[in-house]
Design a protein around this motif. Sequence first.
Motif, PDB file in Angstrom:
ATOM      1  N   MET A   7       4.530 -15.167 -51.246  1.00 15.97           N
ATOM      2  CA  MET A   7       5.859 -15.428 -51.805  1.00 15.97           C
ATOM      3  C   MET A   7       6.882 -14.427 -51.268  1.00 15.97           C
ATOM      4  O   MET A   7       8.019 -14.801 -50.968  1.00 15.97           O
ATOM      5  N   ALA A   8       6.474 -13.158 -51.133  1.00 18.06           N
ATOM      6  CA  ALA A   8       7.392 -12.154 -50.582  1.00 18.06           C
ATOM      7  C   ALA A   8       7.741 -12.481 -49.136  1.00 18.06           C
ATOM      8  O   ALA A   8       8.911 -12.397 -48.724  1.00 18.06           O
ATOM      9  N   ALA A   9       6.728 -12.880 -48.354  1.00 18.47           N
ATOM     10  CA  ALA A   9       6.977 -13.225 -46.959  1.00 18.47           C
ATOM     11  C   ALA A   9       7.911 -14.427 -46.845  1.00 18.47           C
ATOM     12  O   ALA A   9       8.781 -14.476 -45.961  1.00 18.47           O
ATOM     13  N   ASN A  10       7.752 -15.378 -47.732  1.00 12.82           N
ATOM     14  CA  ASN A  10       8.636 -16.543 -47.710  1.00 12.82           C
ATOM     15  C   ASN A  10      10.084 -16.142 -48.026  1.00 12.82           C
ATOM     16  O   ASN A  10      11.030 -16.639 -47.392  1.00 12.82           O
ATOM     17  N   ASP A  11      10.248 -15.246 -49.001  1.00 15.35           N
ATOM     18  CA  ASP A  11      11.599 -14.766 -49.313  1.00 15.35           C
ATOM     19  C   ASP A  11      12.203 -14.003 -48.146  1.00 15.35           C
ATOM     20  O   ASP A  11      13.400 -14.097 -47.878  1.00 15.35           O
ATOM     21  N   TRP A  12      11.388 -13.223 -47.450  1.00 11.37           N
ATOM     22  CA  TRP A  12      11.914 -12.485 -46.284  1.00 11.37           C
ATOM     23  C   TRP A  12      12.372 -13.458 -45.194  1.00 11.37           C
ATOM     24  O   TRP A  12      13.384 -13.207 -44.535  1.00 11.37           O
ATOM     25  N   ARG A  13      11.635 -14.540 -45.014  1.00  7.39           N
ATOM     26  CA  ARG A  13      12.064 -15.534 -44.018  1.00  7.39           C
ATOM     27  C   ARG A  13      13.393 -16.164 -44.432  1.00  7.39           C
ATOM     28  O   ARG A  13      14.276 -16.377 -43.597  1.00  7.39           O
ATOM     29  N   LEU A  14      13.543 -16.455 -45.715  1.00  5.86           N
ATOM     30  CA  LEU A  14      14.807 -17.027 -46.191  1.00  5.86           C
ATOM     31  C   LEU A  14      15.956 -16.039 -46.030  1.00  5.86           C
ATOM     32  O   LEU A  14      17.074 -16.411 -45.660  1.00  5.86           O
ATOM     33  N   MET A  15      15.693 -14.751 -46.304  1.00  3.10           N
ATOM     34  CA  MET A  15      16.733 -13.728 -46.126  1.00  3.10           C
ATOM     35  C   MET A  15      17.115 -13.595 -44.657  1.00  3.10           C
ATOM     36  O   MET A  15      18.285 -13.397 -44.317  1.00  3.10           O
ATOM     37  N   ALA A  16      16.113 -13.698 -43.772  1.00  2.00           N
ATOM     38  CA  ALA A  16      16.395 -13.584 -42.338  1.00  2.00           C
ATOM     39  C   ALA A  16      17.279 -14.724 -41.843  1.00  2.00           C
ATOM     40  O   ALA A  16      18.013 -14.577 -40.859  1.00  2.00           O
ATOM     41  N   ARG A  17      17.245 -15.858 -42.536  1.00  2.00           N
ATOM     42  CA  ARG A  17      18.076 -16.990 -42.133  1.00  2.00           C
ATOM     43  C   ARG A  17      19.455 -16.959 -42.797  1.00  2.00           C
ATOM     44  O   ARG A  17      20.333 -17.727 -42.411  1.00  2.00           O
ATOM     45  N   SER A  18      19.605 -16.120 -43.814  1.00  2.00           N
ATOM     46  CA  SER A  18      20.866 -16.072 -44.556  1.00  2.00           C
ATOM     47  C   SER A  18      21.862 -15.169 -43.830  1.00  2.00           C
ATOM     48  O   SER A  18      21.594 -13.984 -43.596  1.00  2.00           O
ATOM     49  N   ARG A  19      23.012 -15.736 -43.476  1.00  2.00           N
ATOM     50  CA  ARG A  19      24.037 -14.931 -42.822  1.00  2.00           C
ATOM     51  C   ARG A  19      24.545 -13.816 -43.736  1.00  2.00           C
ATOM     52  O   ARG A  19      24.846 -12.715 -43.274  1.00  2.00           O
ATOM     53  N   ALA A  21      22.877 -12.224 -46.153  1.00  2.00           N
ATOM     54  CA  ALA A  21      21.886 -11.149 -46.219  1.00  2.00           C
ATOM     55  C   ALA A  21      21.848 -10.366 -44.918  1.00  2.00           C
ATOM     56  O   ALA A  21      21.775  -9.126 -44.927  1.00  2.00           O
ATOM     57  N   GLN A  22      21.909 -11.067 -43.783  1.00  2.00           N
ATOM     58  CA  GLN A  22      21.899 -10.386 -42.494  1.00  2.00           C
ATOM     59  C   GLN A  22      23.093  -9.450 -42.354  1.00  2.00           C
ATOM     60  O   GLN A  22      22.951  -8.279 -41.962  1.00  2.00           O
ATOM     61  N   LEU A  23      24.274  -9.966 -42.689  1.00  2.00           N
ATOM     62  CA  LEU A  23      25.493  -9.175 -42.532  1.00  2.00           C
ATOM     63  C   LEU A  23      25.491  -7.963 -43.460  1.00  2.00           C
ATOM     64  O   LEU A  23      25.808  -6.846 -43.039  1.00  2.00           O
ATOM     65  N   ALA A  24      25.098  -8.184 -44.718  1.00  2.00           N
ATOM     66  CA  ALA A  24      25.085  -7.075 -45.676  1.00  2.00           C
ATOM     67  C   ALA A  24      24.100  -5.996 -45.247  1.00  2.00           C
ATOM     68  O   ALA A  24      24.411  -4.791 -45.287  1.00  2.00           O
ATOM     69  N   LEU A  25      22.922  -6.417 -44.824  1.00  2.00           N
ATOM     70  CA  LEU A  25      21.895  -5.453 -44.436  1.00  2.00           C
ATOM     71  C   LEU A  25      22.299  -4.695 -43.178  1.00  2.00           C
ATOM     72  O   LEU A  25      22.183  -3.462 -43.111  1.00  2.00           O
ATOM     73  N   LEU A  26      22.796  -5.411 -42.184  1.00  2.00           N
ATOM     74  CA  LEU A  26      23.176  -4.751 -40.931  1.00  2.00           C
ATOM     75  C   LEU A  26      24.356  -3.802 -41.139  1.00  2.00           C
ATOM     76  O   LEU A  26      24.389  -2.701 -40.577  1.00  2.00           O
ATOM     77  N   MET A  27      25.326  -4.222 -41.945  1.00  2.00           N
ATOM     78  CA  MET A  27      26.486  -3.358 -42.191  1.00  2.00           C
ATOM     79  C   MET A  27      26.079  -2.080 -42.915  1.00  2.00           C
ATOM     80  O   MET A  27      26.525  -0.981 -42.560  1.00  2.00           O
ATOM     81  N   LEU A  28      25.195  -2.206 -43.909  1.00  2.00           N
ATOM     82  CA  LEU A  28      24.798  -1.000 -44.633  1.00  2.00           C
ATOM     83  C   LEU A  28      23.936  -0.094 -43.757  1.00  2.00           C
ATOM     84  O   LEU A  28      24.071   1.130 -43.808  1.00  2.00           O
ATOM     85  N   LEU A  29      23.045  -0.675 -42.951  1.00  2.00           N
ATOM     86  CA  LEU A  29      22.244   0.152 -42.057  1.00  2.00           C
ATOM     87  C   LEU A  29      23.133   0.896 -41.059  1.00  2.00           C
ATOM     88  O   LEU A  29      22.927   2.089 -40.788  1.00  2.00           O
TER      89      LEU A  29
END
Length: 481
Positions: A7-19, A21-29
Motif C-alpha cells: 500500500m505504501a509503494a502504491n501511494d508513492w507511485r501515485l505521489m510520483a505522478r502528482s504534479r 506532490a512533485q512540485l512541493a517536494l522538489l521546491m522544499l528540497l
Amino acid sequence: MSPVRLMAANDWRLMARSRVAQLALLMLLALAAVAALTAIAHRDHSNDLRARFQAQADRAFDGQPARHPHRMVHYGHFVFRPLPALAGFDPGVDAFTGSTIFLEGHRQNSANFGDVRQSSLLARFGQLSPAFVLQVLAPLVLIFIGFGLIAGERERGTLRLLRVHGRSAGEVLRGKLLALAGIGAVLLLPACLALTWLTVSAQAEPLAAVLLTLGYVGYLGLWVAGVVAVSALTRSARGALMALLGLWAVTTILVPRIGSDIALRLAPLPTRLESDIAIQRDLHRIGDSHNPDDPHFAAFKAGLLARYKVTRVEDLPLNYRGLVAMEGERLTAGLFDRYAEAQFTRQRRQAEVVNGLALLSPAVAVRSLSMALAGTDLEGHRRFLRQAEAYRYTIVQGLNRLQAEAVTYVDDGNRNSDPEAARRVRIDPRHWHDVPDFAYRSAGLGERILAAAPGAAVLAVWLVLAAGALGLAARRLGRDQ
C-alpha cells in the motif's frame, strides 16, 4: 512484500505522478539545500570575520604606547563571541542578541551588531536555515502531500475495496503512515547532510548532531501521524486540508508569536535608559569615588590609614588613587552584576512563559530543543555576557593595580603640571602584553542536553497524543470499512 509495504509503494507511485506532490517536494528540497549551504556559509563567514576583528582588537590593545594605566582603562577593548559549530544548522538567537561588546572601566556595555538590528524587518520573520525549514515549511509539505491519503480514498470509495481484499483498518493506517513517513525521511535528508558536514568540518560533537536528528525525526513523525490521523477522521479531503492548514497556522505561526507578546506582558523588561538611570541612582547611594567627601570612601581612606599606621595618603606604600580606583570598580561591578542578573531572571521568566506554550505547539518544543543542542539559545548568549564581564573586571582591576603599584601618588598628582612626572606615570607598554586574550568557553555537551530535555519531554507528550489520535483513526476506519 507485505500488504503494508504494498500500500505504501502504491501511494508513492501515485505521489510520483502528482504534479502538486512533485512540485512541493522538489521546491522544499531545493529550499532546504539552499538553506543548508547559506547557513553554513554564513556561520563560517561570521566566525572568520569575528576572529579577524578579535585579532585586530588584541593587536590594537597590545600595541598601545607607554600610557598611564587609567588611560588604558578608558581606552577599552573589544571582545567577540564565536559561533558554535552547530550554528550552521540552527542560528538561534544570535541574529537578535549581538556578537561583540566594548569593555571599559566604570561601565557594563551591552552586546551590539546583531544582524536583525542592521537589516530589514523581513529578517525578524526567521533566518533561512535547515532548522527553520524543518520547523515551519516541512510540515506544510507533509500536509499538502498527505491530506488526502485516507480522506481521498474514502471519497473515491476505495476503502471498501481494500476491506473486500482482506485489508484491516490497522494495515491501511500503517501503510499510509509508511508512505508519508518516506516523504518525511526525504525532507530530512538535506538537514542530515548539513549536520554531517558540520560534524566533520566544524568539529561539532557527533552526539549532539545525532540528538538533533532524533529530535527532528520525532517532530516530523508527529506531523506524519497527525496528517494521517486527521485524514482518517474527516469525511472529505477538502475538510482534512482545511483542518490541517488551520492546525499548522495555529501551532507554528500563531502560538509562537502570541507567546512572545504574552511573555513581554507577564515579565516586562526595563528599557536601556531606565536601567541606566536606576544604576546611576544606586551608584550615588553606594559611593562616589570622585567625591572626596563621600561617606563610603571617607571610611575607606580612614581604614587604609589605620591599616598601614600612617596619617597621610602620601605616606601609604601604594598609590592611593589606584586603590580608590580599585575600590570604585569593585563597587560598580557588583552593582552592574546585580542589575544584569535581575535582567537575566526576567529573560528566563519570559523563556519559561514561551516554553510553557509548547503544550499548545510542538514547534515551540522542537525550537527549544534545537537551539539548546546547537548552543544558540539565550543561555548561550548569557554565558557570553558573563564571561565578557568577568574578563572586563579582570582587565580593569589589573590596570588599576598597576596604577597603585607602578605609579607614585606624587607623580600621579603632578602629571598634568610637571612634564617629568607626566613621563614617569606612563608605564612600560609590555604590561599591555601581559593582559590575557579573551577566550569564550561554550557550554559543554552535558549542559546542552540538560537544557534540551524539557523540549524533548514535551515533544514526547505530543507523540503520545498523536498515537492516541491514530488509535481513534483506526477505530473510525474499522467502522467505515
